[in-house]
Design an enzyme around this catalytic site. Structure first.
Site: not given
Ligand code: GLA
Length: 731
Positions: A368, A444, A477, A529, A535, A615
Site C-alpha cells: 500500500d 479505516r 496482492k 485485512g 474461503d 541474522e
Molecule cells: C491490509 C493487509 C496488510 C497491508 C495493509 C495495507 O491490512 O492485510 O497486509 O497490505 O492492508 O494497507
C-alpha cells in the site's frame, strides 16, 4: 459408475471411493434423504426411514391416512417452508399471491457426464473425466417454481458438491428471501460442531461444541465471508478426533454473506443447511428467470479430522485453484508493508530488493502507498495511477531496477474500495455503496465501491490493466479492508436493493475472472485485512491468500492450525516478520518465525537492512531449507500433531510426502517451563516397517509413530526445531 439409479425404486445412489450418498423419491414425490456416510454396497437403505405418527407433526394431504408420513420428521434433500416441516428451511420465496410457502416435489432427473458449473460463480472443476452429475428437478406447482438440485460426484476425491437453482415459471414475479445450497439431514447420531471463529488478526480459531436441541448458527453479514466466521463447518460424532471417527465437512464456495445453521429436532435428528446469508438478501425473478445458488463442497470420512483435511486440501488444490501457479512453487517474496508502511520510495525499495536478492529472496512486493495521494490510510483509494513524485521514478524504472537485482516484482491493490479524499470520489460519488440521504459509516476511513456496476468494473479493469501493462509485474496482492455497511446500490431500483450484496459478489467474481484470464502468468494473492476473506470462493481466483495481519509466530500457530482444517498449505500466505512483533510486541527467535512461516506460501515482511550479519545467514539458510523441503511441504500431506488450544507447552505439525518416504517434523515450544519436561511427540503418516533417518540415527516408522520422538534440549524463549525425516530402507 459414480451415480446409480434404480428407476423401479426411484432410488439415487452416489458412490465415491469411500462414501455413499443415497436418496429416494418417497410417497407424494418428496425427495427423501436416506443416507450419507461410509461406503455401502448395492443396498436400498430406505429401511432406515421409520415413519411414526407424532402429535403436532402434520401430513401432506396426498399421504392419505398415513399419519406417520410427516415432512416434520422425514429426512429430506431440500426442505420447504410453510409446510408441516417446522425445522430449518432451505428456501423462502414469495410468489404471485404473496405466500412464502415452498413445497417442492420430485419431477424428473438427469445424469450428466461432467461436473456441473455455476454460471458466473466459482466452483470445483473437473480435470478430465473425474466427475459425474445428477440433476434432480423439483417443482412447487402452486408457486410456479422449479428447483434443480445438482450433485456432482468426484469419485476418487471422495467429494460431492451440491448446488441448486430456482426458476420462476409464472407470469408475474417471485421474490426469493432464503436459498440454501446445502440441506443435509442426519437422522441418527449425536454430533459435535467444529467451526472457525475469530476477529481481525486472530482468524479461524477452532471451537468445538456439542449440538443440543434447537439451532446453532454461524455466518457473516459483513459483505465478505469475514474474519469472524468461516464458511467451513465440520459435524462429527462425539468421539471423533484427528485420527478416528465419523466426520462431515462442508465448505461454501462463496466469499460474501453466508449462513450455516444446524438444528437438532424433537426426535434428535440433525439438519444442516448452508448457503448465502439470508439477512440483507432478496432476489426477484421474472418469468423463466433463474437464480443460481453457490456451490457447497461436501465430504465424509470415518477416519477423523486429518483424513477429512487431506480430502479438502487435495480437492481445493487440484480442482479449485487455477492459474499458472496452481501447483508451482510460488516465488519467495519480501513484502515492504511491515518494513516501511507508507514511508518508501524507489531507492528504499531497491535497497530492500538488493539485500533480499543476496539472501535468496525471489520477489519484491510493493504494498500500500504507491498510488494517488496515499501517505496514510485516509486518502487515495480508487486512484490507481502511480505516484511518481513519491516513488521518485516511473513504475517501469522501479520494476526494471528490481528485476535487475534478480527479483520479480509484485504490487498491492485494493480495487473494491474508495477514499472520499480521492480523485475518483470527486468524479464519481455515485459509485459508492450508500443509502440515500444518510451519511454512510466509514471504516479505516474508506467507503466501498459498488462492484455490481458495470461502469465501476470497467474503470477498475482499465486502471489495473494499465498499471500491469506499464511494467513487468508478476504478482498482485488483492486486498479488501473493511466490512460492508450501507449496502445500497444507486444502479438498482428500490425493490431490488436486497440483491445488492450478492450482485456485489457476482461483480467481484466477474472482475477477478477478467483479470486472471488476461494475466494468467500473474500470481494473485487474496487478502482482506489478512484473512477476512479466506474461503473457497476466493481460492478459485487466487491460489494463495494472506492468512492474517497477525504475523506473530506464536499466535500464527493457532491461526494456521484452524486454517489447515479446510485449506491447503500452499494457499496460506505466511511471512517472517520483525521481532518484537508489530501486532503483539512479542520477541521470538528468527528460526522460530521461519519454521512457522514455512507452513505456508513462504516470504518475509521486515526491514532486512536492520538485520545483523548473523541474522542474514539465518535467513539464507531458511530460504535454502524451504526450497529443499518444498516438495514435502506443499505436495505432501499435512498432519496436526498437537492442538494449540489444548497443549500450551508446545505445538507440533508434520508434512509427509505422498509416498511416505520423506517427512518434515516441526515443533515450537510455546510456553517454557522451569525444570522442563522433555518434548515427546508421536509422529504420523510414515510406513510402519520402513527405516527412517533423523539426523544421524535410524528409527523404524512404527517406533516414531507409536513410541514417539523425543526432543530434549535446553530451551530458551519460544524455540523451534525442524527435523527432516528420510526413509532409508523399505521393509
Ligand atoms: C491490509 C493487509 C496488510 C497491508 C495493509 C495495507 O491490512 O492485510 O497486509 O497490505 O492492508 O494497507
Amino acid at each position: 459408475m459414480a451415480i446409480r439409479i434404480d428407476d423401479s425404486k426411484k432410488l439415487f445412489t452416489l458412490q465415491t471411493k469411500n462414501t455413499t450418498y443415497q436418496m429416494q423419491v418417497g410417497k407424494c414425490d418428496v425427495l427423501l434423504h436416506l443416507y450419507y456416510g461410509k461406503k455401502v454396497e448395492n443396498d436400498n437403505l430406505d429401511y432406515l426411514i421409520k415413519p411414526c405418527d407424532r402429535g403436532f407433526s402434520g401430513n401432506p394431504c396426498e399421504a392419505g391416512d398415513e399419519r406417520g408420513y410427516s415432512l416434520d420428521t422425514l429426512p429430506q434433500e431440500f426442505s420447504g417452508y410453510g409446510t408441516s416441516d417446522f425445522r430449518l428451511n432451505s428456501v423462502a420465496v414469495s410468489g404471485e399471491n404473496g405466500s412464502l410457502s415452498a413445497d417442492f416435489r420430485y419431477v424428473s432427473h438427469m445424469i450428466l457426464d461432467k461436473k456441473h458449473e455455476i454460471p458466473a460463480m466459482p466452483s470445483l472443476y473437473d480435470n478430465g473425466s473425474e466427475a459425474q452429475t445428477l440433476a434432480v428437478v423439483l417443482e412447487d406447482k402452486a408457486a410456479k417454481l422449479r428447483v434443480t438440485l445438482y450433485y456432482s460426484v468426484f469419485e476418487e476425491l471422495d467429494v460431492i458438491t451440491r448446488a441448486a437453482d430456482i426458476t420462476y415459471l409464472g407470469e408475474q414475479e417471485a421474490v426469493i428471501s432464503k436459498a440454501m445450497s446445502l440441506c443435509l439431514d442426519l437422522p441418527y447420531g449425536n454430533y459435535d460442531m467444529l467451526h472457525f471463529y475469530g476477529r481481525h488478526a486472530m482468524e479461524r480459531q477452532l471451537e468445538r461444541t456439542p449440538l443440543m436441541h434447537g439451532t446453532r448458527a454461524i455466518g457473516s453479514k459483513r459483505g465478505a465471508s469475514s474474519h469472524h466466521h468461516n464458511p467451513f463447518v465440520i459435524l462429527c460424532e462425539r468421539e471423533a478426533s484427528e485420527d478416528y471417527g465419523e466426520c462431515y465437512g462442508a465448505a461454501l464456495v462463496y466469499s460474501g454473506n453466508f449462513t450455516a445453521e444446524v438444528e437438532v429436532d424433537q426426535v434428535d435428528q440433525t439438519r444442516f443447511v448452508m448457503g448465502i446469508g439470508s439477512e440483507y438478501f432478496s432476489w426477484t425473478l421474472k418469468k423463466n428467470e433463474v437464480f443460481h445458488m453457490p456451490e457447497a463442497v461436501l465430504s465424509y470420512t470415518d477416519k477423523g479430522f486429518t483424513a477429512l483435511s487431506h480430502i479438502f486440501h487435495r480437492a481445493f488444490r487440484h480442482n479449485l485453484c487455477r492459474g499458472d501457479y496452481k501447483l508451482k512453487r510460488r516465488p519467495i517474496l519480501i513484502n515492504n508493508w511491515e518494513a516501511t508502511y507508507f514511508d518508501f520510495n524507489k531507492d528504499k525499495l531497491v535497497e530492500i530488493a538488493k539485500t533480499a536478492a543476496e539472501l535468496g529472496v525471489e520477489m519484491l512486493v510493493m504494498d500500500d502507498g504507491w498510488f494517488g495521494k496515499r501517505d496514510n490510510d485516509v486518502s487515495g483509494l480508487g486512484d490507481w495511477f502511480v505516484n511518481e513524485k513519491k516513488l521518485g521514478s516511473t513504475l517501469k524504472e522501479l520494476v526494471d531496477e528490481v528485476n535487475g537485482q534478480g527479483l520479480k516484482f509484485g504490487i498491492w491493490f485494493e480495487p473494491e474500495m474508495i477514499s472520499e479524499d480521492s480523485e475518483l470520489y470527486k468524479e464519481h460519488p455515485e459509485w459508492v455503496l450508500r443509502v440515500p440521504n444518510k451519511l454512510p459509516d466509514r471504516s479505516r476511513f474508506q467507503l466501498v465501491l459498488d462492484m455490481s456496476r458495470d461502469d465501476v468494473r470497467d474503470y477498475l479493469f482499465a486502471s489495473i490493466s494499465s498499471v500491469l501493462d506499464s511494467a513487468n509485474i508478476e504478482y498482485i496482492k488483492w486486498d479488501m479492508n473493511r466490512s460492508m455497511s450501507d449496502v445500497y446500490s444507486n444502479a438498482l431500483p428500490a425493490e431490488k436493493q436486497g440483491e445488492a450484496s450478492h450482485r456485489y459478489m457476482l461483480g467481484l467474481y466477474d472482475l477477478l475472472e477478467k483479470i486472471t484470464s488476461k494475466y494468467p502468468h500473474v500470481l494473485l494473492e487474496g487478502c482482506s485485512g489478512g484473512g477476512g476473506r479466506f474461503d473457497a470462493g476466493m481460492l478459485y481466483y487466487s491460489p494463495q491468500i494472506w492468512c492474517s495481519d497477525n504475523t506473530d509466530a506464536i499466535e500464527r500457530i493457532k491461526i494456521q492450525y484452524g486454517t489447515s482444517f479446510a485449506y491447503p498449505i500452499s494457499s496460506v500466505g505466511s511471512h517472517v516478520s520483525a521481532s518484537p512483533n508489530h501486532q503483539t510486541g512479542r520477541h521470538t527467535p528468527l528460526k522460530t518465525r521461519g519454521v512457522v512461516a514455512m507452513a505456508g506460501s513462504f516470504g518475509y515482511e521486515l526491514d532486512l537492512s536492520k538485520m545483523t550479519e548473523e541474522e542474514k545467514v539465518c535467513v539464507k539458510e531458511q530460504i535454502e531449507d524451504f526450497k529443499k523441503y518444498y516438495d514435502v511441504i506443499q505436495d505432501g500431506n499435512y498432519y496436526r500433531l498437537t492442538n494449540p488450544f489444548e497443549n500450551h507447552y508446545f505445538s507440533a505439525w508434520q508434512f509427509v510426502s505422498e509416498d511416505r518416504s520423506k517427512a518434515l517434523f516441526n515443533i515450537v515450544v510455546t510456553h517454557v517451563e522451569g525444570n522442563a519436561r522433555a518434548v515427546h511427540c508421536k509422529l504420523k503418516g510414515l510406513n510402519e516397517t520402513s527405516l527412517y533417518r533423523i539426523n544421524d540415527r535410524i528409527y523404524t516408522g512404527s517406533a516414531l509413530m507409536h513410541a514417539g520422538f523425543v526432543v530434549d534440549k535446553e530451551w530458551s524463549d519460544y524455540p523451534a526445531e525442524q527435523y527432516y525425516i528420510e526413509e532409508v530402507e523399505k521393509r
